[in-house]
Design a protein around this motif. Structure first.
Motif, PDB file in Angstrom:
ATOM      1  N   ALA A 109      -1.916 -38.501 -12.438  1.00 48.02           N
ATOM      2  CA  ALA A 109      -2.167 -36.460 -11.408  1.00 48.02           C
ATOM      3  C   ALA A 109      -1.835 -35.686 -12.502  1.00 48.02           C
ATOM      4  N   GLY A 110      -2.282 -35.371 -13.297  1.00 48.46           N
ATOM      5  CA  GLY A 110      -2.263 -34.159 -14.271  1.00 48.46           C
ATOM      6  C   GLY A 110      -1.897 -34.529 -15.158  1.00 48.46           C
ATOM      7  N   GLU A 111      -1.964 -33.853 -15.826  1.00 42.05           N
ATOM      8  CA  GLU A 111      -0.905 -34.192 -17.931  1.00 42.05           C
ATOM      9  C   GLU A 111      -0.185 -33.146 -18.175  1.00 42.05           C
ATOM     10  N   ASP A 112       0.477 -31.787 -17.201  1.00 41.21           N
ATOM     11  CA  ASP A 112       1.628 -30.932 -17.525  1.00 41.21           C
ATOM     12  C   ASP A 112       2.251 -31.820 -16.578  1.00 41.21           C
ATOM     13  N   ILE A 113       4.140 -31.771 -17.173  1.00 41.48           N
ATOM     14  CA  ILE A 113       4.882 -31.956 -17.018  1.00 41.48           C
ATOM     15  C   ILE A 113       5.108 -31.646 -15.837  1.00 41.48           C
ATOM     16  N   GLU A 114       4.995 -29.741 -14.817  1.00 38.23           N
ATOM     17  CA  GLU A 114       5.071 -29.513 -13.583  1.00 38.23           C
ATOM     18  C   GLU A 114       4.585 -30.580 -12.910  1.00 38.23           C
ATOM     19  N   THR A 115       3.016 -30.607 -13.115  1.00 37.95           N
ATOM     20  CA  THR A 115       1.913 -31.534 -11.712  1.00 37.95           C
ATOM     21  C   THR A 115       3.116 -32.675 -11.457  1.00 37.95           C
ATOM     22  N   GLN A 116       3.085 -34.044 -13.235  1.00 37.86           N
ATOM     23  CA  GLN A 116       3.580 -35.495 -13.558  1.00 37.86           C
ATOM     24  C   GLN A 116       5.054 -34.972 -12.363  1.00 37.86           C
ATOM     25  N   THR A 117       6.101 -33.950 -12.478  1.00 36.91           N
ATOM     26  CA  THR A 117       7.372 -34.371 -12.028  1.00 36.91           C
ATOM     27  C   THR A 117       7.666 -33.924 -10.851  1.00 36.91           C
ATOM     28  N   ARG A 118       6.239 -33.290 -10.493  1.00 38.03           N
ATOM     29  CA  ARG A 118       5.724 -33.054  -8.756  1.00 38.03           C
ATOM     30  C   ARG A 118       5.521 -34.795  -7.740  1.00 38.03           C
ATOM     31  N   GLN A 119       4.445 -35.551  -8.954  1.00 35.50           N
ATOM     32  CA  GLN A 119       3.952 -36.479  -8.089  1.00 35.50           C
ATOM     33  C   GLN A 119       4.963 -37.494  -8.164  1.00 35.50           C
ATOM     34  N   VAL A 120       5.691 -37.687  -9.247  1.00 34.41           N
ATOM     35  CA  VAL A 120       7.058 -38.651  -9.310  1.00 34.41           C
ATOM     36  C   VAL A 120       7.960 -38.384  -8.108  1.00 34.41           C
ATOM     37  N   LEU A 121       8.215 -37.607  -7.794  1.00 38.77           N
ATOM     38  CA  LEU A 121       8.910 -37.169  -6.987  1.00 38.77           C
ATOM     39  C   LEU A 121       8.715 -37.484  -5.351  1.00 38.77           C
ATOM     40  N   ALA A 122       7.382 -36.819  -5.608  1.00 36.93           N
ATOM     41  CA  ALA A 122       6.332 -37.578  -3.903  1.00 36.93           C
ATOM     42  C   ALA A 122       6.590 -39.193  -4.205  1.00 36.93           C
ATOM     43  N   ASN A 123       5.684 -39.677  -5.236  1.00 37.35           N
ATOM     44  CA  ASN A 123       6.711 -41.206  -4.788  1.00 37.35           C
ATOM     45  C   ASN A 123       7.804 -41.945  -4.683  1.00 37.35           C
ATOM     46  N   LEU A 124       8.617 -41.133  -4.994  1.00 35.83           N
ATOM     47  CA  LEU A 124       9.808 -41.897  -4.657  1.00 35.83           C
ATOM     48  C   LEU A 124      10.504 -41.348  -3.731  1.00 35.83           C
ATOM     49  N   ALA A 125      10.401 -40.506  -3.108  1.00 35.97           N
ATOM     50  CA  ALA A 125      10.401 -39.503  -1.796  1.00 35.97           C
ATOM     51  C   ALA A 125       9.444 -40.770  -0.902  1.00 35.97           C
ATOM     52  N   ALA A 126       8.719 -41.109  -0.942  1.00 35.05           N
ATOM     53  CA  ALA A 126       7.843 -42.180  -0.301  1.00 35.05           C
ATOM     54  C   ALA A 126       8.279 -43.604  -0.847  1.00 35.05           C
ATOM     55  N   VAL A 127       8.667 -43.782  -1.329  1.00 33.34           N
ATOM     56  CA  VAL A 127       9.276 -45.004  -1.317  1.00 33.34           C
ATOM     57  C   VAL A 127      11.180 -45.048  -0.558  1.00 33.34           C
ATOM     58  N   LEU A 128      12.175 -44.183  -0.824  1.00 33.14           N
ATOM     59  CA  LEU A 128      13.114 -44.001   0.055  1.00 33.14           C
ATOM     60  C   LEU A 128      13.270 -44.078   1.432  1.00 33.14           C
ATOM     61  N   ASP A 129      11.504 -43.035   2.222  1.00 37.49           N
ATOM     62  CA  ASP A 129      11.765 -43.589   3.290  1.00 37.49           C
ATOM     63  C   ASP A 129      11.354 -44.724   3.821  1.00 37.49           C
ATOM     64  N   GLN A 130      10.211 -45.132   3.484  1.00 40.73           N
ATOM     65  CA  GLN A 130       9.963 -46.414   3.920  1.00 40.73           C
ATOM     66  C   GLN A 130      11.057 -47.195   3.634  1.00 40.73           C
ATOM     67  N   ALA A 131      12.535 -47.457   2.822  1.00 42.44           N
ATOM     68  CA  ALA A 131      13.305 -48.040   3.148  1.00 42.44           C
ATOM     69  C   ALA A 131      14.397 -47.469   4.504  1.00 42.44           C
ATOM     70  N   GLY A 132      13.632 -46.263   5.141  1.00 47.26           N
ATOM     71  CA  GLY A 132      14.964 -45.862   5.494  1.00 47.26           C
ATOM     72  C   GLY A 132      16.147 -44.940   4.966  1.00 47.26           C
ATOM     73  N   SER A 133      15.785 -44.412   3.912  1.00 42.01           N
ATOM     74  CA  SER A 133      16.739 -43.353   3.209  1.00 42.01           C
ATOM     75  C   SER A 133      16.414 -41.990   2.829  1.00 42.01           C
ATOM     76  N   SER A 134      16.641 -41.415   2.003  1.00 37.32           N
ATOM     77  CA  SER A 134      16.918 -40.410   1.558  1.00 37.32           C
ATOM     78  C   SER A 134      17.116 -39.573   0.939  1.00 37.32           C
ATOM     79  N   PRO A 135      16.574 -38.308   0.094  1.00 36.67           N
ATOM     80  CA  PRO A 135      17.342 -37.769  -1.076  1.00 36.67           C
ATOM     81  C   PRO A 135      18.523 -37.443  -1.395  1.00 36.67           C
ATOM     82  N   GLN A 136      19.020 -37.300  -0.249  1.00 39.80           N
ATOM     83  CA  GLN A 136      20.965 -37.069   0.129  1.00 39.80           C
ATOM     84  C   GLN A 136      21.551 -38.163   0.422  1.00 39.80           C
ATOM     85  N   LYS A 137      20.640 -39.191   0.025  1.00 42.61           N
ATOM     86  CA  LYS A 137      20.984 -40.947  -0.478  1.00 42.61           C
ATOM     87  C   LYS A 137      21.179 -41.376  -1.198  1.00 42.61           C
ATOM     88  N   VAL A 138      21.096 -40.683  -2.233  1.00 40.83           N
ATOM     89  CA  VAL A 138      21.115 -41.221  -3.802  1.00 40.83           C
ATOM     90  C   VAL A 138      21.735 -41.290  -4.379  1.00 40.83           C
TER      91      VAL A 138
END
Length: 124
Positions: A42-71
């Protein structure tokens, strides 16, 4: 042990799970900036890549019944430590007032020439 999988995060590109739950904790595999639909970077720049990584992690957290506040702990792998300031700002936005333990390391290379990879441990 329970394997976590969601279509809202990229399919693993190797023989590993997106995440595993064990003893009340979620352990994610490292996420790079793959778009879950196209499986392309998802893009070559660090901002775009970081946003995608965090979105991917948020999706996995959500699927597991967790959230960023439980990291509890994150590990950030950067291809270039000069990207740290941008990553740190976006990371702060993602977690808000919550401040999990964190390690950040520069690595020689990441899969698919990614600029960033993040893995985390969270409570369920």
């Amino acid at each position: 042990m329970k394997t976590i999988y969601t279509l809202n995060a990229p399919k693993p590109i190797g023989p590993y799970a997106q995440a595993v739950v064990s003893n009340g904790l979620l352990f994610t595999s490292g996420q790079i900036a793959l778009d879950p639909v196209s499986n392309d970077m998802a893009g070559e720049d660090i901002e775009t890549q970081t946003r995608q990584v965090l979105a991917n992690l948020a999706a996995v957290l959500d699927q597991a019944g967790s959230s960023p506040q439980k990291v509890v702990k994150t590990t950030i792998f950067l291809a270039d430590l000069a990207d740290f300031a941008v990553v740190n700002g976006l990371y702060g936005e993602f977690f808000g007032d919550h401040k999990p333990a964190r390690s950040t390391v520069q690595v020689a290379a990441l899969p698919k020439s990614a600029r960033i990879e993040i893995e985390l441990v969270a409570e369920i």
